[in-house]
Design an enzyme around this catalytic site. Structure first.
Site, PDB file in Angstrom:
ATOM      1  N   ASN A   8       4.597 -10.340  -5.397  1.00 31.88           N
ATOM      2  CA  ASN A   8       3.309  -9.768  -5.440  1.00 31.88           C
ATOM      3  C   ASN A   8       3.405  -8.275  -5.133  1.00 31.88           C
ATOM      4  O   ASN A   8       3.492  -8.064  -4.002  1.00 31.88           O
ATOM      5  CB  ASN A   8       2.502 -10.535  -4.610  1.00 31.88           C
ATOM      6  N   LYS A  10       1.179  -6.188  -4.999  1.00 38.10           N
ATOM      7  CA  LYS A  10      -0.091  -5.698  -4.790  1.00 38.10           C
ATOM      8  C   LYS A  10      -0.217  -4.278  -5.260  1.00 38.10           C
ATOM      9  O   LYS A  10       0.075  -3.919  -6.476  1.00 38.10           O
ATOM     10  CB  LYS A  10       0.117  -5.475  -2.997  1.00 38.10           C
ATOM     11  N   HIS A  95      -5.840 -14.765  -3.120  1.00 39.88           N
ATOM     12  CA  HIS A  95      -4.954 -14.217  -2.248  1.00 39.88           C
ATOM     13  C   HIS A  95      -5.745 -13.862  -0.866  1.00 39.88           C
ATOM     14  O   HIS A  95      -6.972 -13.416  -1.039  1.00 39.88           O
ATOM     15  CB  HIS A  95      -4.189 -12.992  -2.767  1.00 39.88           C
ATOM     16  N   GLU A  97      -5.994 -11.259   0.851  1.00 39.40           N
ATOM     17  CA  GLU A  97      -6.395 -10.257   0.696  1.00 39.40           C
ATOM     18  C   GLU A  97      -7.733  -9.783  -0.019  1.00 39.40           C
ATOM     19  O   GLU A  97      -8.652  -9.129   0.185  1.00 39.40           O
ATOM     20  CB  GLU A  97      -5.325  -9.081   0.292  1.00 39.40           C
ATOM     21  N   GLU A 165       0.257 -19.124   2.499  1.00 36.62           N
ATOM     22  CA  GLU A 165       0.393 -17.787   3.052  1.00 36.62           C
ATOM     23  C   GLU A 165      -0.210 -17.536   4.414  1.00 36.62           C
ATOM     24  O   GLU A 165      -1.609 -17.138   4.385  1.00 36.62           O
ATOM     25  CB  GLU A 165      -0.067 -16.544   2.121  1.00 36.62           C
ATOM     26  N   GLY A 171       3.066  -9.164   5.985  1.00 34.47           N
ATOM     27  CA  GLY A 171       3.228  -7.787   6.235  1.00 34.47           C
ATOM     28  C   GLY A 171       3.658  -7.480   7.751  1.00 34.47           C
ATOM     29  O   GLY A 171       3.352  -6.319   7.748  1.00 34.47           O
ATOM     30  N   SER A 209       5.906 -12.387   4.830  1.00 30.95           N
ATOM     31  CA  SER A 209       7.335 -11.743   5.603  1.00 30.95           C
ATOM     32  C   SER A 209       8.619 -12.430   5.234  1.00 30.95           C
ATOM     33  O   SER A 209       9.439 -12.646   6.008  1.00 30.95           O
ATOM     34  CB  SER A 209       7.267 -11.539   7.029  1.00 30.95           C
TER      35      SER A 209
END
Ligand code: 13P
Length: 247
Positions: A8, A10, A95, A97, A165, A171, A209
């Site tokens: 991904n 992003k 996702h 985000e 996730e 991250g 991660s």
């Protein structure tokens, strides 16, 4: 079942850097095509070039989001039909985000996943708890509700992938323990079975991660069928390091 390693990207990459990343990866995968199934999900405007860069390799290309409608007055959105028309084979939906930045609800994620299936794309449906939810012992409650609410009707293990996730692992360089990942994956599989009859043969990816250094251990956990990779998918060396470490 081969592992699925999906990158991904992003909101990263410009034309030259993404072309170099996609074509560098294509060379690696062409030389050793049996390590894993590999997909990359660039920003929308980079998709056509990425498809050209990986052509002749077994790498799939996907979107990072799609709209629930086939077409219409939805400024700034991208339809699943266009992603499929471009040559994409999958799309990430829900996702964390997008759930956080755009307030997407599981109901909306489900509609997007259904639009993806209708367009002939594999829907990669993301679920995961925040750190506060984990600390409060609510991981299964939260992830269970996301699964119930987000999985499309009529999906099959061939057309739906779930990515677990944990939000706090994205991250951050932090991951749950191997036992914790295994436990949530087992829970996700049984809940997907209860909810949509999707447990057997369903691919459940871990994301958060994943790096070349921890990939072998994470990918060896029973019930982990691959990885959804953010930061480490942005260089050929790191992403290939993960693919190469597939058990
Ligand atoms: P990182 O690999 O950068 O933690 O991101 C994971 C992710 O959000 C993939 O969708």
């Amino acid at each position: 079942m081969a592992k699925l390693i999906a990158g991904n990207w992003k909101m990263n990459g410009l034309m030259a850097s993404s072309h170099a990343l996609a074509s560098g990866l294509a060379e690696k995968v062409k030389a050793k095509p049996d390590r894993a199934d590999v997909a990359i999900c660039p920003q929308g405007p980079l998709i056509k070039d990425a498809l050209a860069a990986v052509s002749g390799s077994p790498i799939s290309v996907g979107g990072q989001d799609c709209h629930a409608s086939e077409s219409g007055a939805h400024t700034g959105d991208t339809s699943a039909a266009l992603l499929a028309d471009l040559g994409c084979s999958c799309v990430i939906v829900g996702h964390s985000e997008r759930r956080a930045d755009h307030g997407e609800t599981s109901e909306q994620v489900k509609s997007k996943a259904e639009a993806a299936l209708k367009a002939g794309l594999v829907a990669i449906v993301c679920v995961g708890e925040t750190e506060a939810e984990r600390d409060a012992g609510q991981t299964e409650t939260v992830v269970g509700q996301q699964i119930d609410g987000s999985l499309p009707e009529g999906g099959t293990p061939q057309t739906v992938v779930i990515a677990y996730e944990p939000v706090w692992a994205i991250g951050t360089g932090r991951t749950p323990s191997l036992e914790e990942i295994g436990a949530v994956h087992a829970f996700v599989r049984s809940r997907a079975q209860e909810s949509q009859g999707l447990g057997d043969g369903l691919r459940i990816l871990y994301g958060g991660s994943v790096k070349p250094g921890n990939a072998a251990d994470i990918l060896a956990i029973p019930g982990v069928d691959g990885a959804l990779v953010g930061g480490a998918s942005l260089t050929v060396g790191d992403f290939w390091g993960i693919i190469e470490n597939c058990p």
